[in-house]
Design an enzyme around this catalytic site. Sequence first.
Site, mmCIF file in Angstrom:
data_model
loop_
_atom_site.group_PDB
_atom_site.id
_atom_site.type_symbol
_atom_site.label_atom_id
_atom_site.label_comp_id
_atom_site.label_asym_id
_atom_site.label_seq_id
_atom_site.Cartn_x
_atom_site.Cartn_y
_atom_site.Cartn_z
ATOM 1 N N LEU A 1 0.832 -1.212 0.000
ATOM 2 C CA LEU A 1 0.000 0.000 0.000
ATOM 3 C C LEU A 1 0.864 1.258 0.000
ATOM 4 N N ASP A 30 5.576 -5.871 2.673
ATOM 5 C CA ASP A 30 6.585 -5.513 1.677
ATOM 6 C C ASP A 30 7.171 -6.785 1.056
ATOM 7 N N GLU A 36 7.534 -0.295 -8.207
ATOM 8 C CA GLU A 36 7.406 1.137 -8.464
ATOM 9 C C GLU A 36 7.295 1.235 -9.978
ATOM 10 N N THR A 59 7.604 -5.178 -18.478
ATOM 11 C CA THR A 59 7.213 -4.083 -19.364
ATOM 12 C C THR A 59 7.974 -4.111 -20.686
ATOM 13 N N ASP A 60 7.379 -3.495 -21.701
ATOM 14 C CA ASP A 60 8.085 -3.357 -22.982
ATOM 15 C C ASP A 60 9.229 -2.347 -22.895
ATOM 16 N N GLU A 61 9.237 -1.516 -21.835
ATOM 17 C CA GLU A 61 10.261 -0.456 -21.762
ATOM 18 C C GLU A 61 11.668 -1.020 -21.625
ATOM 19 N N TYR A 92 13.514 3.526 -14.093
ATOM 20 C CA TYR A 92 12.431 2.537 -13.992
ATOM 21 C C TYR A 92 12.699 1.339 -14.897
ATOM 22 N N SER A 93 12.945 1.607 -16.191
ATOM 23 C CA SER A 93 13.094 0.467 -17.106
ATOM 24 C C SER A 93 14.360 -0.326 -16.799
ATOM 25 N N LYS A 146 13.427 -2.637 -14.020
ATOM 26 C CA LYS A 146 12.610 -3.758 -14.497
ATOM 27 C C LYS A 146 13.472 -4.732 -15.318
ATOM 28 N N PRO A 183 -0.872 18.728 -19.612
ATOM 29 C CA PRO A 183 0.562 18.892 -19.911
ATOM 30 C C PRO A 183 1.108 17.811 -20.841
ATOM 31 N N VAL A 184 1.428 18.211 -22.070
ATOM 32 C CA VAL A 184 1.986 17.290 -23.066
ATOM 33 C C VAL A 184 3.497 17.523 -23.110
ATOM 34 N N ARG A 198 3.280 5.349 -28.111
ATOM 35 C CA ARG A 198 3.106 4.219 -27.202
ATOM 36 C C ARG A 198 2.098 3.257 -27.831
ATOM 37 N N GLY A 252 15.504 12.023 -21.198
ATOM 38 C CA GLY A 252 15.725 10.661 -21.719
ATOM 39 C C GLY A 252 14.482 10.012 -22.300
HETATM 40 P P1 NAD Z 1 1.028 0.515 -9.776
HETATM 41 O O1 NAD Z 1 2.105 1.501 -9.454
HETATM 42 O O2 NAD Z 1 -0.344 1.007 -10.078
HETATM 43 O O3 NAD Z 1 0.884 -0.540 -8.576
HETATM 44 C C1 NAD Z 1 1.978 -1.114 -7.942
HETATM 45 C C2 NAD Z 1 1.480 -1.824 -6.697
HETATM 46 O O4 NAD Z 1 2.608 -2.433 -6.054
HETATM 47 C C3 NAD Z 1 0.829 -0.877 -5.673
HETATM 48 O O5 NAD Z 1 -0.354 -1.440 -5.176
HETATM 49 C C4 NAD Z 1 1.893 -0.771 -4.574
HETATM 50 O O6 NAD Z 1 1.341 -0.538 -3.287
HETATM 51 C C5 NAD Z 1 2.560 -2.132 -4.667
HETATM 52 N N1 NAD Z 1 3.933 -2.119 -4.161
HETATM 53 C C6 NAD Z 1 4.925 -1.236 -4.460
HETATM 54 N N2 NAD Z 1 6.040 -1.529 -3.783
HETATM 55 C C7 NAD Z 1 5.772 -2.647 -3.056
HETATM 56 C C8 NAD Z 1 6.524 -3.453 -2.179
HETATM 57 N N3 NAD Z 1 7.819 -3.162 -1.893
HETATM 58 N N4 NAD Z 1 5.942 -4.531 -1.622
HETATM 59 C C9 NAD Z 1 4.643 -4.821 -1.900
HETATM 60 N N5 NAD Z 1 3.887 -4.088 -2.704
HETATM 61 C C10 NAD Z 1 4.432 -3.012 -3.290
HETATM 62 O O7 NAD Z 1 1.605 -0.345 -10.965
HETATM 63 P P2 NAD Z 1 0.850 -0.982 -12.217
HETATM 64 O O8 NAD Z 1 0.748 0.045 -13.286
HETATM 65 O O9 NAD Z 1 -0.361 -1.679 -11.740
HETATM 66 O O10 NAD Z 1 1.948 -2.043 -12.699
HETATM 67 C C11 NAD Z 1 1.976 -3.358 -12.156
HETATM 68 C C12 NAD Z 1 3.115 -4.128 -12.779
HETATM 69 O O11 NAD Z 1 2.946 -4.164 -14.197
HETATM 70 C C13 NAD Z 1 4.482 -3.505 -12.537
HETATM 71 O O12 NAD Z 1 5.412 -4.530 -12.316
HETATM 72 C C14 NAD Z 1 4.774 -2.757 -13.838
HETATM 73 O O13 NAD Z 1 6.174 -2.686 -14.052
HETATM 74 C C15 NAD Z 1 4.101 -3.655 -14.843
HETATM 75 N N6 NAD Z 1 3.630 -3.008 -16.075
HETATM 76 C C16 NAD Z 1 2.854 -1.883 -16.013
HETATM 77 C C17 NAD Z 1 2.345 -1.330 -17.205
HETATM 78 C C18 NAD Z 1 1.456 -0.109 -17.190
HETATM 79 O O14 NAD Z 1 1.123 0.403 -18.263
HETATM 80 N N7 NAD Z 1 1.014 0.382 -16.038
HETATM 81 C C19 NAD Z 1 2.668 -1.918 -18.425
HETATM 82 C C20 NAD Z 1 3.500 -3.057 -18.436
HETATM 83 C C21 NAD Z 1 3.949 -3.595 -17.258
HETATM 84 O O1 DAU Z 2 5.210 0.777 -21.727
HETATM 85 C C1 DAU Z 2 4.804 0.248 -20.500
HETATM 86 C C2 DAU Z 2 4.972 1.283 -19.431
HETATM 87 O O2 DAU Z 2 3.954 2.247 -19.638
HETATM 88 C C3 DAU Z 2 4.905 0.713 -18.016
HETATM 89 O O3 DAU Z 2 5.967 -0.164 -17.823
HETATM 90 C C4 DAU Z 2 4.937 1.834 -16.986
HETATM 91 O O4 DAU Z 2 4.776 1.293 -15.684
HETATM 92 C C5 DAU Z 2 3.825 2.795 -17.279
HETATM 93 O O5 DAU Z 2 3.861 3.881 -16.378
HETATM 94 C C6 DAU Z 2 3.917 3.302 -18.717
HETATM 95 O O6 DAU Z 2 5.086 4.144 -18.887
HETATM 96 P P1 DAU Z 2 5.030 5.500 -19.729
HETATM 97 O O7 DAU Z 2 6.122 6.377 -19.298
HETATM 98 O O8 DAU Z 2 4.902 5.215 -21.188
HETATM 99 O O9 DAU Z 2 3.585 6.035 -19.224
HETATM 100 P P2 DAU Z 2 3.072 7.490 -18.824
HETATM 101 O O10 DAU Z 2 1.589 7.394 -18.690
HETATM 102 O O11 DAU Z 2 3.828 8.080 -17.689
HETATM 103 O O12 DAU Z 2 3.396 8.349 -20.119
HETATM 104 C C7 DAU Z 2 2.880 7.975 -21.385
HETATM 105 C C8 DAU Z 2 3.431 8.961 -22.400
HETATM 106 O O13 DAU Z 2 2.829 10.245 -22.153
HETATM 107 C C9 DAU Z 2 4.924 9.161 -22.288
HETATM 108 O O14 DAU Z 2 5.461 9.343 -23.594
HETATM 109 C C10 DAU Z 2 5.063 10.452 -21.480
HETATM 110 C C11 DAU Z 2 3.822 11.240 -21.864
HETATM 111 N N1 DAU Z 2 3.271 12.120 -20.807
HETATM 112 C C12 DAU Z 2 3.049 11.592 -19.576
HETATM 113 C C13 DAU Z 2 2.551 12.370 -18.567
HETATM 114 C C14 DAU Z 2 2.307 11.802 -17.182
HETATM 115 C C15 DAU Z 2 2.964 13.434 -21.105
HETATM 116 O O15 DAU Z 2 3.138 13.912 -22.238
HETATM 117 N N2 DAU Z 2 2.452 14.203 -20.088
HETATM 118 C C16 DAU Z 2 2.261 13.745 -18.824
HETATM 119 O O16 DAU Z 2 1.808 14.535 -17.950
#
Ligand code: NAD
Ligand code: DAU
Length: 352
Positions: free
Chosen positions: A33, A57, A82, A132-134, A158-159, A162, A213-214, A222, A291
């Site tokens: 949480l 945790d 994270e 993730t694809d990142e 982050y990437s 991962k 904000p873009v 994406r 980056g």
């Molecule tokens: P999120 O940030 O919404 O949720 C992460 C969850 O993990 C939260 O509930 C948080 O409380 C929990 N958490 C964080 N640190 C922890 C710890 N040390 N111990 C236990 N719980 C912990 O993330 P999400 O967007 O739901 O992504 C979930 C997974 O999918 C991640 O591994 C992310 O890398 C992967 N992923 C996300 C996306 C995306 O678009 N969001 C795409 C591809 C892969």
């Molecule tokens: O590709 C999978 C990933 O997608 C996951 O692994 C990550 O956990 C997830 O957060 C996501 O990463 P991105 O960085 O692609 O997602 P985000 O929504 O932060 O941003 C999407 C795109 O939009 C990116 O090119 C940055 C841009 N952006 C984002 C925000 C928050 C903006 O232009 N303005 C913004 O305010």
Amino acid sequence: MILVTGGAGFIGSNFVLDWLAQSDEPVVNLDALTYAGNLANLATLAGDARHTFVKGDICDRALVDSLLATHRPRAIVHFAAESHVDRSIHGPGAFMKTNVDGTFTLLEAARAYWGGLQGDEKAAFRFHHVSTDEVYGSLKPSDPPFAETNPYEPNSPYSASKAASDHLVRAWHHTYGLPVVTTNCSNNYGPYHFPEKLIPLMIVNALAGKPLPVYGDGQQIRDWLYVKDHCSGIRAVLAGGRLGETYNIGGWNEQANIDIVKIVCALLDELRPDPAGPYSRLITYVTDRPGHDRRYAIDARKIERELGWRPAETFETGIRKTVQWYLDNADWVANVQSGAYKDWVSTNYQAR
Ligand code: NAD
Ligand code: DAU
């Protein structure tokens, strides 16, 4: 039963809800949480004996050991991480701790637990790593989409964290024989998406009459997948994926950020018109993300070919459902926009 980590976050909570909507196999949900974890996502499971929530945790080895010994799961589905690139730029430490150390801790606990299983139980056990694809880096305009064979070229803290976790999972299979599968998915969107990420941020800012904000020129690309399609892909790989393999999951839906923002604005114009004028008037170009990866795209043919998985939603149907969900769930949105959320908005956007 299965042990899910991070099941109170965006994708994890969708996964738990979908899992229990489709089967009676119980879930133990381990989640720390953090700011991203939200028990309100799981409110419909209140009183449901099939769901056991444990606040804790993944770095806590004693806790993970005791959950494995007590509940004896047939699989671990590991979402906890994270997950926000911008936060990883402002503070990478938490990403190394949870994404790298946490995955290492889980792998070691899983290895000890699996090593003590016998016969069918041992053969059936799976460690499913959600990634993730990142990890593949950034594509040029003419490059083919990411295949599972692409080299790893992570560009953000982050990437990189991962990618490190993916390598650990691979090594625990190769060296110790731990029965693992890994999925690398593209950008998800849908219900319960925390409004720090592009699509929910644009929806909640537009409804509040705030700037949209873009980053940079908005031409970053994406590949967007509706979250429930990601969950069905994970279920397919958990059930039938080959051990030690990785599977890319994506929506065959490449879109430039600015186009995503315009689509969200147009849907809001239709579903909740603003007397002040079209929501697109709020679009504001701001300083780019350091980056910033230019393009992601997923080649999802392996999971389609081997497991017959395909997304159920098109982007048009998925984004309409998503915008409608945010309109219908104003209380959820208000609750997550707490003091800590406001601090993050000012950290990330004030100086842009
Ligand atoms: P999120 O940030 O919404 O949720 C992460 C969850 O993990 C939260 O509930 C948080 O409380 C929990 N958490 C964080 N640190 C922890 C710890 N040390 N111990 C236990 N719980 C912990 O993330 P999400 O967007 O739901 O992504 C979930 C997974 O999918 C991640 O591994 C992310 O890398 C992967 N992923 C996300 C996306 C995306 O678009 N969001 C795409 C591809 C892969
Ligand atoms: O590709 C999978 C990933 O997608 C996951 O692994 C990550 O956990 C997830 O957060 C996501 O990463 P991105 O960085 O692609 O997602 P985000 O929504 O932060 O941003 C999407 C795109 O939009 C990116 O090119 C940055 C841009 N952006 C984002 C925000 C928050 C903006 O232009 N303005 C913004 O305010």
